[in-house]
Write a protein that holds these residues in place. Sequence first.
Motif, PDB file in Angstrom:
ATOM      1  N   MET A 148       1.372  -1.401   0.011  1.00 14.19           N
ATOM      2  CA  MET A 148      -0.020   0.055   0.015  1.00 14.19           C
ATOM      3  C   MET A 148       0.762   1.218   0.139  1.00 14.19           C
ATOM      4  O   MET A 148       1.971   1.458   0.909  1.00 14.19           O
ATOM      5  CB  MET A 148      -0.588  -0.049   1.099  1.00 14.19           C
ATOM      6  N   LYS A 149       0.699   1.882  -0.744  1.00  8.41           N
ATOM      7  CA  LYS A 149       1.593   3.347  -0.686  1.00  8.41           C
ATOM      8  C   LYS A 149       0.644   4.077  -0.563  1.00  8.41           C
ATOM      9  O   LYS A 149      -0.290   4.458  -0.431  1.00  8.41           O
ATOM     10  CB  LYS A 149       1.876   3.184  -2.394  1.00  8.41           C
ATOM     11  N   ILE A 150       1.760   5.192   0.705  1.00 18.90           N
ATOM     12  CA  ILE A 150       0.882   5.895   1.105  1.00 18.90           C
ATOM     13  C   ILE A 150       0.139   7.696   0.298  1.00 18.90           C
ATOM     14  O   ILE A 150       0.968   7.281  -1.065  1.00 18.90           O
ATOM     15  CB  ILE A 150       1.841   6.928   2.009  1.00 18.90           C
ATOM     16  N   ASN A 151      -1.119   7.135   0.122  1.00 16.11           N
ATOM     17  CA  ASN A 151      -2.030   8.796  -0.811  1.00 16.11           C
ATOM     18  C   ASN A 151      -2.877   9.220   0.276  1.00 16.11           C
ATOM     19  O   ASN A 151      -3.450  10.424  -0.462  1.00 16.11           O
ATOM     20  CB  ASN A 151      -2.282   7.942  -1.813  1.00 16.11           C
ATOM     21  N   VAL A 152      -2.420   9.652   2.029  1.00 22.99           N
ATOM     22  CA  VAL A 152      -3.508  10.486   2.414  1.00 22.99           C
ATOM     23  C   VAL A 152      -2.331  11.667   2.703  1.00 22.99           C
ATOM     24  O   VAL A 152      -1.176  10.997   3.613  1.00 22.99           O
ATOM     25  CB  VAL A 152      -4.773   9.639   3.751  1.00 22.99           C
ATOM     26  N   GLY A 153      -2.401  12.737   2.766  1.00 27.19           N
ATOM     27  CA  GLY A 153      -1.733  13.497   3.059  1.00 27.19           C
ATOM     28  C   GLY A 153      -1.634  14.533   4.475  1.00 27.19           C
ATOM     29  O   GLY A 153      -2.761  13.890   5.254  1.00 27.19           O
ATOM     30  N   SER A 154      -0.913  15.433   5.300  1.00 25.39           N
ATOM     31  CA  SER A 154      -0.918  15.647   6.441  1.00 25.39           C
ATOM     32  C   SER A 154      -2.577  16.275   6.772  1.00 25.39           C
ATOM     33  O   SER A 154      -3.169  16.068   8.068  1.00 25.39           O
ATOM     34  CB  SER A 154      -0.274  17.060   6.794  1.00 25.39           C
ATOM     35  N   VAL A 155      -2.847  17.664   6.453  1.00 25.24           N
ATOM     36  CA  VAL A 155      -4.358  18.047   6.502  1.00 25.24           C
ATOM     37  C   VAL A 155      -5.358  16.932   6.028  1.00 25.24           C
ATOM     38  O   VAL A 155      -6.418  17.061   7.394  1.00 25.24           O
ATOM     39  CB  VAL A 155      -4.162  19.030   5.622  1.00 25.24           C
ATOM     40  N   ASP A 156      -5.536  16.395   5.720  1.00 25.58           N
ATOM     41  CA  ASP A 156      -6.124  15.290   5.034  1.00 25.58           C
ATOM     42  C   ASP A 156      -6.407  13.929   6.051  1.00 25.58           C
ATOM     43  O   ASP A 156      -7.494  13.984   6.784  1.00 25.58           O
ATOM     44  CB  ASP A 156      -6.162  14.182   3.334  1.00 25.58           C
ATOM     45  N   ARG A 157      -5.297  14.165   6.771  1.00 27.15           N
ATOM     46  CA  ARG A 157      -5.086  12.807   8.250  1.00 27.15           C
ATOM     47  C   ARG A 157      -6.047  13.540   9.077  1.00 27.15           C
ATOM     48  O   ARG A 157      -7.115  13.150   9.925  1.00 27.15           O
ATOM     49  CB  ARG A 157      -3.794  12.241   8.698  1.00 27.15           C
ATOM     50  N   VAL A 158      -5.725  14.668   9.189  1.00 22.09           N
ATOM     51  CA  VAL A 158      -5.703  15.097  10.945  1.00 22.09           C
ATOM     52  C   VAL A 158      -7.551  15.283  10.848  1.00 22.09           C
ATOM     53  O   VAL A 158      -8.319  15.636  11.607  1.00 22.09           O
ATOM     54  CB  VAL A 158      -5.196  16.552  10.440  1.00 22.09           C
ATOM     55  N   LEU A 159      -8.497  15.888   9.317  1.00 21.53           N
ATOM     56  CA  LEU A 159      -9.538  15.933   8.984  1.00 21.53           C
ATOM     57  C   LEU A 159      -9.922  14.896   8.765  1.00 21.53           C
ATOM     58  O   LEU A 159     -11.132  14.594   9.947  1.00 21.53           O
ATOM     59  CB  LEU A 159      -9.778  16.402   7.544  1.00 21.53           C
ATOM     60  N   ARG A 160     -10.010  14.121   8.481  1.00 20.26           N
ATOM     61  CA  ARG A 160     -10.000  12.446   8.941  1.00 20.26           C
ATOM     62  C   ARG A 160     -10.250  11.258   9.972  1.00 20.26           C
ATOM     63  O   ARG A 160     -11.386  11.035  10.579  1.00 20.26           O
ATOM     64  CB  ARG A 160      -9.517  11.307   8.066  1.00 20.26           C
ATOM     65  N   ALA A 161      -9.600  11.923  10.600  1.00 15.35           N
ATOM     66  CA  ALA A 161      -9.401  10.915  12.463  1.00 15.35           C
ATOM     67  C   ALA A 161     -10.092  12.816  12.785  1.00 15.35           C
ATOM     68  O   ALA A 161     -10.715  11.954  13.901  1.00 15.35           O
ATOM     69  CB  ALA A 161      -7.583  12.055  13.362  1.00 15.35           C
ATOM     70  N   LEU A 162     -10.266  13.523  13.121  1.00 13.39           N
ATOM     71  CA  LEU A 162     -10.964  14.123  13.763  1.00 13.39           C
ATOM     72  C   LEU A 162     -12.791  14.346  13.003  1.00 13.39           C
ATOM     73  O   LEU A 162     -13.534  13.820  14.318  1.00 13.39           O
ATOM     74  CB  LEU A 162     -10.852  16.331  13.786  1.00 13.39           C
ATOM     75  N   VAL A 163     -12.869  13.423  12.331  1.00 15.77           N
ATOM     76  CA  VAL A 163     -14.119  13.579  11.368  1.00 15.77           C
ATOM     77  C   VAL A 163     -14.382  12.144  11.905  1.00 15.77           C
ATOM     78  O   VAL A 163     -16.171  12.111  12.888  1.00 15.77           O
ATOM     79  CB  VAL A 163     -14.551  13.529  10.041  1.00 15.77           C
ATOM     80  N   GLY A 164     -13.870  11.089  12.019  1.00  9.46           N
ATOM     81  CA  GLY A 164     -13.991  10.086  12.746  1.00  9.46           C
ATOM     82  C   GLY A 164     -14.024   9.896  13.849  1.00  9.46           C
ATOM     83  O   GLY A 164     -15.070   8.795  14.974  1.00  9.46           O
ATOM     84  N   ILE A 165     -13.145  10.670  14.743  1.00  9.98           N
ATOM     85  CA  ILE A 165     -13.232  10.354  15.962  1.00  9.98           C
ATOM     86  C   ILE A 165     -14.573  10.768  16.641  1.00  9.98           C
ATOM     87  O   ILE A 165     -15.652  10.138  17.085  1.00  9.98           O
ATOM     88  CB  ILE A 165     -12.168  11.483  16.853  1.00  9.98           C
TER      89      ILE A 165
END
Length: 60
Positions: free
Chosen positions: A1-18
């Motif tokens: 699996m090649k990384i395809n999710v950037g830093s800002v995207d990761r933070v937003l995904r984590a916040l929405v998920g939590i």
Amino acid sequence: MKINVGSVDRVLRALVGIALIAWAVTGGPVWAWIGVIPLATALFKFCPAYAILGINTCRK
């Protein structure tokens, strides 16, 4: 699996998920457990949908 999710995207995904998981735990609708998906994609830095669509939000 090649990384395809950037830093800002990761933070937003984590916040929405939590937020969705917290809502489900505190009596929200069952569908709020879908928050596991954005949280997992944030943790693994890989999104299968991005891979299929050819999207990459990582800096090069």
